[in-house]
Design a protein around this motif. Sequence first.
Motif, PDB file in Angstrom:
ATOM      1  N   ASP A   1       5.114  13.229  -0.869  1.00  0.00           N
ATOM      2  CA  ASP A   1       5.862  14.694   0.035  1.00  0.00           C
ATOM      3  C   ASP A   1       5.690  15.379  -0.675  1.00  0.00           C
ATOM      4  O   ASP A   1       4.181  15.648  -1.066  1.00  0.00           O
ATOM      5  CB  ASP A   1       7.388  14.139  -1.729  1.00  0.00           C
ATOM      6  N   ALA A   2       6.131  17.051  -0.758  1.00  0.00           N
ATOM      7  CA  ALA A   2       5.371  18.364  -0.547  1.00  0.00           C
ATOM      8  C   ALA A   2       4.957  18.431  -1.935  1.00  0.00           C
ATOM      9  O   ALA A   2       4.348  19.696  -2.375  1.00  0.00           O
ATOM     10  CB  ALA A   2       6.434  19.259  -0.449  1.00  0.00           C
ATOM     11  N   TYR A   3       5.286  17.300  -2.924  1.00  0.00           N
ATOM     12  CA  TYR A   3       5.038  17.730  -4.865  1.00  0.00           C
ATOM     13  C   TYR A   3       3.818  16.797  -4.992  1.00  0.00           C
ATOM     14  O   TYR A   3       3.453  16.229  -6.419  1.00  0.00           O
ATOM     15  CB  TYR A   3       5.924  17.312  -5.077  1.00  0.00           C
ATOM     16  N   GLY A   4       3.283  15.583  -3.987  1.00  0.00           N
ATOM     17  CA  GLY A   4       2.420  14.942  -4.386  1.00  0.00           C
ATOM     18  C   GLY A   4       2.582  13.636  -5.004  1.00  0.00           C
ATOM     19  O   GLY A   4       1.708  13.204  -5.027  1.00  0.00           O
TER      20      GLY A   4
ATOM     21  N   PRO B   1       1.071  -1.563  -0.020  1.00  0.00           N
ATOM     22  CA  PRO B   1      -0.477  -0.125  -0.353  1.00  0.00           C
ATOM     23  C   PRO B   1       1.158   0.947   0.239  1.00  0.00           C
ATOM     24  O   PRO B   1       1.722   1.169   0.452  1.00  0.00           O
ATOM     25  CB  PRO B   1      -0.853  -0.278   1.300  1.00  0.00           C
ATOM     26  N   VAL B   2       0.437   2.023  -0.243  1.00  0.00           N
ATOM     27  CA  VAL B   2       0.443   3.437  -0.900  1.00  0.00           C
ATOM     28  C   VAL B   2      -0.101   4.495   0.512  1.00  0.00           C
ATOM     29  O   VAL B   2      -1.097   4.177   0.090  1.00  0.00           O
ATOM     30  CB  VAL B   2       0.829   4.092  -2.109  1.00  0.00           C
TER      31      VAL B   2
ATOM     32  N   ASN C   1       7.658  10.434  -1.923  1.00  0.00           N
ATOM     33  CA  ASN C   1       8.818  10.511  -2.188  1.00  0.00           C
ATOM     34  C   ASN C   1       9.957   9.251  -2.146  1.00  0.00           C
ATOM     35  O   ASN C   1      10.182   8.011  -2.120  1.00  0.00           O
ATOM     36  CB  ASN C   1       9.241  11.192  -0.059  1.00  0.00           C
ATOM     37  N   ASN C   2      11.447  10.315  -2.480  1.00  0.00           N
ATOM     38  CA  ASN C   2      12.204   9.174  -3.796  1.00  0.00           C
ATOM     39  C   ASN C   2      13.109   8.185  -2.361  1.00  0.00           C
ATOM     40  O   ASN C   2      13.068   7.352  -2.688  1.00  0.00           O
ATOM     41  CB  ASN C   2      13.490   9.550  -4.046  1.00  0.00           C
TER      42      ASN C   2
ATOM     43  N   THR D   1      11.523   2.300   0.860  1.00  0.00           N
ATOM     44  CA  THR D   1      10.713   1.260   2.149  1.00  0.00           C
ATOM     45  C   THR D   1       9.978   0.301   1.845  1.00  0.00           C
ATOM     46  O   THR D   1       9.186  -0.769   2.224  1.00  0.00           O
ATOM     47  CB  THR D   1       9.849   2.768   3.386  1.00  0.00           C
ATOM     48  N   LEU D   2       8.843   1.055   0.775  1.00  0.00           N
ATOM     49  CA  LEU D   2       8.004   0.034  -0.121  1.00  0.00           C
ATOM     50  C   LEU D   2       8.433  -0.897  -0.514  1.00  0.00           C
ATOM     51  O   LEU D   2       8.337  -2.537  -0.859  1.00  0.00           O
ATOM     52  CB  LEU D   2       8.289   1.030  -1.403  1.00  0.00           C
TER      53      LEU D   2
END
Length: 137
Positions: free
Chosen positions: A17-20, A10-11, A23-24, A29-30
């Motif tokens: 991140d701030a751009y929606g 799941p995301v 985050n890289n 983690t995924l």
Amino acid sequence: MTERFIYDVPVRWSDMDAYGHVNNARFLTLYEEARVAMFFVGARAHGLGSFEEGIVIARHEIDYVRPIDFGDPVRIEMWVSELRAAAFTVSYELFDDGVLASRAKSVCVPYNLVKGHPRRLSDAEREFLAPYVEDRS
């Protein structure tokens, strides 16, 4: 044909991140969640618990193909692209809505956490990994 271990992750809103976009750094983690599923859940279903005793990551490599937005889970497909006596490389492809969004590799080292040192793969571990080892023919 090399078998792939497939896991849906799941995301979460906290991945953004701030751009929606995811985050890289959260890509790791995924990938980690999918890798843990393979070496804890998948291996345990195979009757193997030794990976739970310790694996450390020696190296990560990630290619970002396109951004991931918040929404449905992503699909991560994994296989073993290199198998050595005391290390193996897990390769991944991450798909968002069926479209490739990232590729990655992790060099994994079996580790004896109690004694504090790397160890060789056991025969049982090699047997578990065998279907996922990339066919280079």
